[in-house]
Scaffold this active site. Structure first.
Site, PDB file in Angstrom:
ATOM      1  N   ARG A   2       1.562   2.346  -4.810  1.00 13.06           N
ATOM      2  CA  ARG A   2       1.157   1.213  -5.668  1.00 13.06           C
ATOM      3  C   ARG A   2       0.949   1.688  -7.099  1.00 13.06           C
ATOM      4  O   ARG A   2       1.340   1.010  -8.063  1.00 13.06           O
ATOM      5  CB  ARG A   2      -0.129   0.587  -5.139  1.00 13.06           C
ATOM      6  CG  ARG A   2       0.072  -0.221  -3.877  1.00 13.06           C
ATOM      7  CD  ARG A   2      -1.216  -0.879  -3.432  1.00 13.06           C
ATOM      8  NE  ARG A   2      -2.185   0.066  -2.912  1.00 13.06           N
ATOM      9  CZ  ARG A   2      -3.451   0.182  -3.311  1.00 13.06           C
ATOM     10  NH1 ARG A   2      -3.911  -0.602  -4.275  1.00 13.06           N
ATOM     11  NH2 ARG A   2      -4.268   1.042  -2.753  1.00 13.06           N
ATOM     12  N   TYR A  21       8.635   7.084   1.757  1.00 15.82           N
ATOM     13  CA  TYR A  21       8.368   5.648   1.734  1.00 15.82           C
ATOM     14  C   TYR A  21       9.607   4.899   1.243  1.00 15.82           C
ATOM     15  O   TYR A  21      10.390   5.423   0.444  1.00 15.82           O
ATOM     16  CB  TYR A  21       7.236   5.314   0.760  1.00 15.82           C
ATOM     17  CG  TYR A  21       5.896   5.896   1.113  1.00 15.82           C
ATOM     18  CD1 TYR A  21       4.964   5.164   1.861  1.00 15.82           C
ATOM     19  CD2 TYR A  21       5.533   7.172   0.674  1.00 15.82           C
ATOM     20  CE1 TYR A  21       3.717   5.690   2.162  1.00 15.82           C
ATOM     21  CE2 TYR A  21       4.286   7.702   0.979  1.00 15.82           C
ATOM     22  CZ  TYR A  21       3.387   6.962   1.722  1.00 15.82           C
ATOM     23  OH  TYR A  21       2.160   7.497   2.024  1.00 15.82           O
ATOM     24  N   ASP A  51      -0.287  -4.548  -5.818  1.00 16.85           N
ATOM     25  CA  ASP A  51       0.524  -5.065  -4.719  1.00 16.85           C
ATOM     26  C   ASP A  51       0.221  -6.553  -4.579  1.00 16.85           C
ATOM     27  O   ASP A  51      -0.354  -7.164  -5.492  1.00 16.85           O
ATOM     28  CB  ASP A  51       0.279  -4.287  -3.423  1.00 16.85           C
ATOM     29  CG  ASP A  51      -1.150  -4.417  -2.894  1.00 16.85           C
ATOM     30  OD1 ASP A  51      -1.946  -5.209  -3.444  1.00 16.85           O
ATOM     31  OD2 ASP A  51      -1.480  -3.713  -1.914  1.00 16.85           O
ATOM     32  N   ASP A  53      -2.120   1.400   3.562  1.00 18.66           N
ATOM     33  CA  ASP A  53      -2.676   0.111   3.142  1.00 18.66           C
ATOM     34  C   ASP A  53      -2.402  -0.993   4.160  1.00 18.66           C
ATOM     35  O   ASP A  53      -1.372  -0.958   4.849  1.00 18.66           O
ATOM     36  CB  ASP A  53      -2.071  -0.325   1.807  1.00 18.66           C
ATOM     37  CG  ASP A  53      -2.507   0.556   0.646  1.00 18.66           C
ATOM     38  OD1 ASP A  53      -3.574   1.174   0.746  1.00 18.66           O
ATOM     39  OD2 ASP A  53      -1.759   0.613  -0.352  1.00 18.66           O
TER      40      ASP A  53
END
Length: 228
Positions: free
Chosen positions: A184, A76, A90, A48
């Protein structure tokens, strides 16, 4: 390096760049370096714009390995704001709802996180690159159209709570997961499982397969490096 024959490069994607932005920049730099008008360049996994970290770029015949590289597990580090949601899960979209958080403790958060370890079903975000009848879901979502996406089976190998500020309701987690996982959407689901809400405030892809972010090239250093 033989970029036309095929090379695999790993970049630390900058904040606010799309994965396509990174591919386009690498292609321009390589075409200028090689003195060619065209060069096949692609990435092995979207990240993203509001996320940073490892993006694998393939050139030439190495683009045939993209599907293989996409299948590698990923790690992550994400920060989650608990007690609120946004349409994009987000900070791309503003907060659209707030929820109670007084019942959330470090212990309940730890228990909830562990409930996501293993094989899970996850509905991708409406603001995602998934395709619906040939259209990107995020294009439809940004136009205010309904986006109906099916749940996908994923595997979360590890979730670790790195930090939790109970006063600010801000949690930082480390996640190791399979291809196709949307962190997300995981934030959304964690918020719901806590009987509240959650959205990402930051996301960094720290590893893809055996490649760690500290081993990656920064795009601003690429043209100055020994690689080209």
């Amino acid at each position: 390096m033989n970029f036309e024959e095929g090379e695999i490069l790993h970049f630390d994607k900058p904040l606010m760049w799309t994965s396509f932005d990174l591919v386009a920049k690498v292609r321009r730099l390589l075409c200028a370096h090689l003195g060619v008008k065209r060069l096949k360049v692609g990435h092995a996994g979207t990240l993203d714009p509001l996320a940073t970290g490892v993006v694998t770029i393939c050139t030439g015949r190495a683009t045939k390995r993209i599907e293989e590289l996409q299948a590698l597990d990923k790690e992550y580090v994400a920060s989650l704001q608990l007690g609120a949601t946004t349409p994009s899960f987000d900070m791309e979209q503003p907060v659209d709802a707030t929820y109670p958080t007084s019942h959330i403790t470090r212990e309940s958060l730890l228990e909830t996180l562990q409930s996501f370890v293993g094989e899970i079903q996850q509905v991708p975000p409406a603001f995602s690159a998934c395709k619906i009848d040939g259209h990107r879901a995020y294009d439809l979502a940004r136009k205010g159209k309904d986006v109906d996406l099916r749940a996908k089976t994923l595997v979360i190998s590890e979730i670790e709570l790195l930090d939790f500020d109970q006063q600010a309701m801000l949690a930082t987690i480390r996640v190791v997961c399979s291809k196709g996982t949307y962190i997300r959407a995981l934030a959304r689901d964690i918020g719901e499982a806590l009987g509240s809400g959650a959205y990402l405030t930051s996301l960094r892809r720290t590893r893809v397969g055996d490649v760690r972010v500290e081993d990656c090239i920064r795009i601003e250093d690429f043209h100055k490096s020994h690689i080209i």
